[in-house]
Every structure is written in structure tokens, then in C-alpha cells.
Write a protein that holds these residues in place. Structure first.
Motif, mmCIF file in Angstrom:
data_model
loop_
_atom_site.group_PDB
_atom_site.id
_atom_site.type_symbol
_atom_site.label_atom_id
_atom_site.label_comp_id
_atom_site.label_asym_id
_atom_site.label_seq_id
_atom_site.Cartn_x
_atom_site.Cartn_y
_atom_site.Cartn_z
ATOM 1 N N HIS A 1 0.838 -1.196 0.000
ATOM 2 C CA HIS A 1 0.000 0.000 0.000
ATOM 3 C C HIS A 1 0.873 1.246 0.000
ATOM 4 O O HIS A 1 1.935 1.282 0.628
ATOM 5 C CB HIS A 1 -0.912 0.013 1.223
ATOM 6 C CG HIS A 1 -2.087 -0.905 1.082
ATOM 7 N ND1 HIS A 1 -2.913 -1.249 2.130
ATOM 8 C CD2 HIS A 1 -2.595 -1.549 0.000
ATOM 9 C CE1 HIS A 1 -3.867 -2.056 1.706
ATOM 10 N NE2 HIS A 1 -3.687 -2.261 0.424
ATOM 11 N N LEU A 2 0.409 2.279 -0.691
ATOM 12 C CA LEU A 2 1.115 3.550 -0.766
ATOM 13 C C LEU A 2 0.480 4.546 0.192
ATOM 14 O O LEU A 2 -0.699 4.417 0.534
ATOM 15 C CB LEU A 2 1.083 4.089 -2.200
ATOM 16 C CG LEU A 2 1.671 3.154 -3.265
ATOM 17 C CD1 LEU A 2 1.507 3.762 -4.656
ATOM 18 C CD2 LEU A 2 3.134 2.876 -2.981
ATOM 19 N N HIS B 1 -4.116 3.491 -2.820
ATOM 20 C CA HIS B 1 -3.295 3.125 -3.972
ATOM 21 C C HIS B 1 -2.275 2.064 -3.530
ATOM 22 O O HIS B 1 -1.812 2.067 -2.386
ATOM 23 C CB HIS B 1 -2.569 4.349 -4.526
ATOM 24 C CG HIS B 1 -3.495 5.329 -5.196
ATOM 25 N ND1 HIS B 1 -3.576 5.454 -6.564
ATOM 26 C CD2 HIS B 1 -4.388 6.208 -4.678
ATOM 27 C CE1 HIS B 1 -4.476 6.383 -6.863
ATOM 28 N NE2 HIS B 1 -4.986 6.848 -5.732
ATOM 29 N N ARG C 1 0.964 -0.891 -5.029
ATOM 30 C CA ARG C 1 1.818 -1.495 -6.057
ATOM 31 C C ARG C 1 1.763 -3.006 -5.875
ATOM 32 O O ARG C 1 1.680 -3.501 -4.762
ATOM 33 C CB ARG C 1 3.274 -1.035 -5.938
ATOM 34 C CG ARG C 1 3.514 0.428 -6.286
ATOM 35 C CD ARG C 1 5.025 0.682 -6.461
ATOM 36 N NE ARG C 1 5.322 2.081 -6.694
ATOM 37 C CZ ARG C 1 5.702 2.945 -5.754
ATOM 38 N NH1 ARG C 1 5.835 2.509 -4.515
ATOM 39 N NH2 ARG C 1 5.955 4.187 -6.047
ATOM 40 N N TYR C 2 1.827 -3.721 -6.990
ATOM 41 C CA TYR C 2 1.855 -5.179 -6.907
ATOM 42 C C TYR C 2 2.913 -5.722 -7.852
ATOM 43 O O TYR C 2 3.327 -5.057 -8.811
ATOM 44 C CB TYR C 2 0.479 -5.777 -7.247
ATOM 45 C CG TYR C 2 0.061 -5.608 -8.697
ATOM 46 C CD1 TYR C 2 0.411 -6.549 -9.662
ATOM 47 C CD2 TYR C 2 -0.691 -4.504 -9.093
ATOM 48 C CE1 TYR C 2 0.037 -6.400 -10.983
ATOM 49 C CE2 TYR C 2 -1.080 -4.349 -10.418
ATOM 50 C CZ TYR C 2 -0.720 -5.291 -11.354
ATOM 51 O OH TYR C 2 -1.100 -5.137 -12.669
ATOM 52 N N THR D 1 0.328 -1.078 -10.811
ATOM 53 C CA THR D 1 -0.242 -0.251 -9.760
ATOM 54 C C THR D 1 -1.750 -0.419 -9.762
ATOM 55 O O THR D 1 -2.353 -0.862 -10.746
ATOM 56 C CB THR D 1 0.110 1.231 -9.964
ATOM 57 O OG1 THR D 1 -0.389 1.653 -11.243
ATOM 58 C CG2 THR D 1 1.610 1.447 -9.916
ATOM 59 N N PHE E 1 -6.731 -1.734 -11.743
ATOM 60 C CA PHE E 1 -5.301 -2.007 -11.761
ATOM 61 C C PHE E 1 -4.777 -1.908 -13.186
ATOM 62 O O PHE E 1 -5.542 -2.019 -14.159
ATOM 63 C CB PHE E 1 -5.005 -3.396 -11.181
ATOM 64 C CG PHE E 1 -5.758 -4.519 -11.856
ATOM 65 C CD1 PHE E 1 -5.210 -5.200 -12.927
ATOM 66 C CD2 PHE E 1 -7.024 -4.887 -11.414
ATOM 67 C CE1 PHE E 1 -5.897 -6.233 -13.551
ATOM 68 C CE2 PHE E 1 -7.730 -5.913 -12.024
ATOM 69 C CZ PHE E 1 -7.162 -6.589 -13.097
ATOM 70 N N SER F 1 -0.800 -2.436 -15.554
ATOM 71 C CA SER F 1 0.632 -2.722 -15.587
ATOM 72 C C SER F 1 1.237 -2.070 -16.823
ATOM 73 O O SER F 1 0.845 -2.386 -17.949
ATOM 74 C CB SER F 1 0.892 -4.230 -15.621
ATOM 75 O OG SER F 1 2.282 -4.485 -15.774
ATOM 76 N N PRO G 1 -5.733 3.725 -12.398
ATOM 77 C CA PRO G 1 -4.381 3.995 -11.899
ATOM 78 C C PRO G 1 -3.466 4.431 -13.030
ATOM 79 O O PRO G 1 -3.581 3.950 -14.170
ATOM 80 C CB PRO G 1 -3.938 2.692 -11.284
ATOM 81 C CG PRO G 1 -4.773 1.635 -11.969
ATOM 82 C CD PRO G 1 -6.087 2.295 -12.245
#
Length: 252
Positions: free
Chosen positions: A41-42, A51, A53-54, A67, A87, A89, A251
Motif C-alpha cells: 500500500h502507498l 493506492h 503497487r503489486y 499499480t 489495476f 501494468s 491507476p
């Protein structure tokens, strides 16, 4: 969710708060969900969507990242809970370009119906569309269902995600050995091995091999092993994405 979107549902005999915690905390989520290797998590303001990131390790030498943005409704008038996300990429090596989905938590007697619906857009043009239809989409559906059952085992039986994975790999290995032995048994020349008992062996060996073959292929999985087949994979006619999803930005 489109007609080609994925839908997975399981029923977990556990408290709603426990299921929420194991699915909304990224440290827990990345342990049971086969689709993700890392989730972080951001920072955010309290009233903003979250928000994150994965990253997903596709191969030992290839990890793709992206994201996302998510929001949840923990208190709803009907007693259910909802979480929605979008999401994307930017990695050109990722077949999955962008997508959206939701989780629903529906109290049901002594348990909770935990379900998801999601869809995504593949990249790489026509080749990507064909690859997605034949390979990625079935794999994503299986991985989601397998992960949901892995989560169920954690909550219901206390089998950690790591232990559940080892159980699955062990069972897979045993099935493979039995399968290979059964196939080899079908080709054995009983006459040269069993001498006077060759007629009896000629009758029994194929029979035993066929039984072993059937067990390896069709025996139900152990109750301690995750299995995608335990989950519902067909969306009911009334299934629809929550309104919460429309409020989320795409995102960057």
C-alpha cells in the motif's frame, strides 16, 4: 463485468471480521493469493481511495509489476461488505494491461460467501487476445479459485498458506508417481517376470494399473489440500459489479 469476465465464489465458515482482515491486509493477502508475489500500500489521505503497487513473478527470472487503486465499504445497510479495485501494468512484457474487479462478503448462516468478479484487457493485439483466451484467462480463473480455497483452509482449519502449498505439491507428486507407475504397469511383459504365474499376472497387472490410473486422475483432493474445483466458477444471473467500482479512477 463482461460476459467473458471471471467469477469465483467460495463459502468460508469464519467470522466476517477475520475474512476481511485476511483479504484487506496486503501482508496477509500476498500469502494466500497465488496471483501476487508482493503487494504494498502507498501513503494516502484518510478520505482517499487506497493506492498500491503489486508484483507477480511469472518465471524465476521474470517479475511484472503494476499499480492499482482500491476502496472498500466495511459497513453496508444489508450487512454485506464490498471492496473494489482498478489495476494496470505498464510493463510491455505483461499480457495483462489493465482491469477492474470487486470482492463481496455476504454473511450466510455460520459463514460468509466470499466472491469476486473481475475482467481485464490483454495487450499484444490479436496474438495477445488469442493467448489470453486459450491460456491466461483459464489459468487466472484456476489460480483465483485455488487461492480462495487456500484462504478457506487457513481460516477454517488453521492450515497456513505455506503449509497448504506444500500439501498441494506433495499430493501432486504422489499422483504423478502413481500415474507413471500405472502407465508403466500397462506395458509390463508378465510372461518373462512371473513364470508359472504369468496368466494370473496378465489378468491382475492391467487391472491394478487401471485402478491406480483412475485414482491418480480422478480421486478427490485431500481435505487439507487447496483445490479450485471446490469453488463456484459460474456467475449467477443477478451478479453485477458494485457502484463503488465506478467511483475509482484508473491507476496511472
Amino acid at each position: 463485468m463482461s460476459q467473458t469476465g471471471l467469477y469465483i465464489e467460495t463459502r468460508i465458515r469464519a467470522g466476517l471480521d477475520d475474512i476481511w482482515a485476511r483479504t484487506q491486509d496486503p501482508a496477509h493477502h500476498q500469502r494466500w493469493d497465488l496471483r501476487f508475489t508482493e503487494i504494498d500500500h502507498l501513503p494516502r489521505a484518510e478520505d482517499e481511495p487506497r493506492h498500491f503497487r503489486y508484483a507477480t513473478r511469472v518465471l524465476p527470472f521474470l517479475t511484472v509489476a503494476g499499480t492499482g487503486v482500491s476502496a472498500g465499504e466495511r459497513e453496508r445497510p444489508d450487512g454485506t461488505r464490498t471492496s473494489a479495485l482498478r489495476f494496470a501494468s505498464p510493463n510491455p512484457l505483461s499480457l495483462l494491461a489493465e482491469g477492474s474487479g470487486y470482492w463481496r462478503y455476504v454473511p450466510d448462516g455460520d459463514g460468509v460467501r466470499f466472491l469476486t468478479g473481475y475482467d481485464y484487457r490483454p495487450r499484444w493485439g490479436r496474438f495477445g487476445t488469442a493467448t489470453d483466451r486459450c491460456l491466461l484467462r483459464p489459468l487466472m480463473g484456476w489460480a483465483t479459485a485455488w487461492s480462495f480455497d487456500r484462504l478457506r483452509l487457513w481460516l477454517e482449519r488453521g492450515i497456513t498458506p505455506e503449509r497448504a502449498l506444500r500439501n498441494w505439491l506433495t499430493e501432486l507428486t504422489v499422483r504423478a508417481v502413481v500415474l507413471a507407475t500405472a502407465v508403466a504397469g500397462l506395458g509390463v511383459d508378465s510372461g518373462g517376470l512371473f513364470g508359472p504365474l504369468a496368466p494370473l499376472a496378465a489378468f491382475l497387472l492391467p487391472l491394478i494399473s487401471l485402478v491406480a490410473l483412475s485414482l491418480a486422475l480422478f480421486a478427490p483432493p485431500s481435505p487439507r489440500t487447496p483445490a479450485a474445483r471446490r469453488c463456484l466458477r459460474t456467475a449467477p444471473a443477478r451478479a453485477r459489479a458494485p457502484r463503488l467500482l465506478t467511483s475509482l479512477e484508473q491507476p496511472s
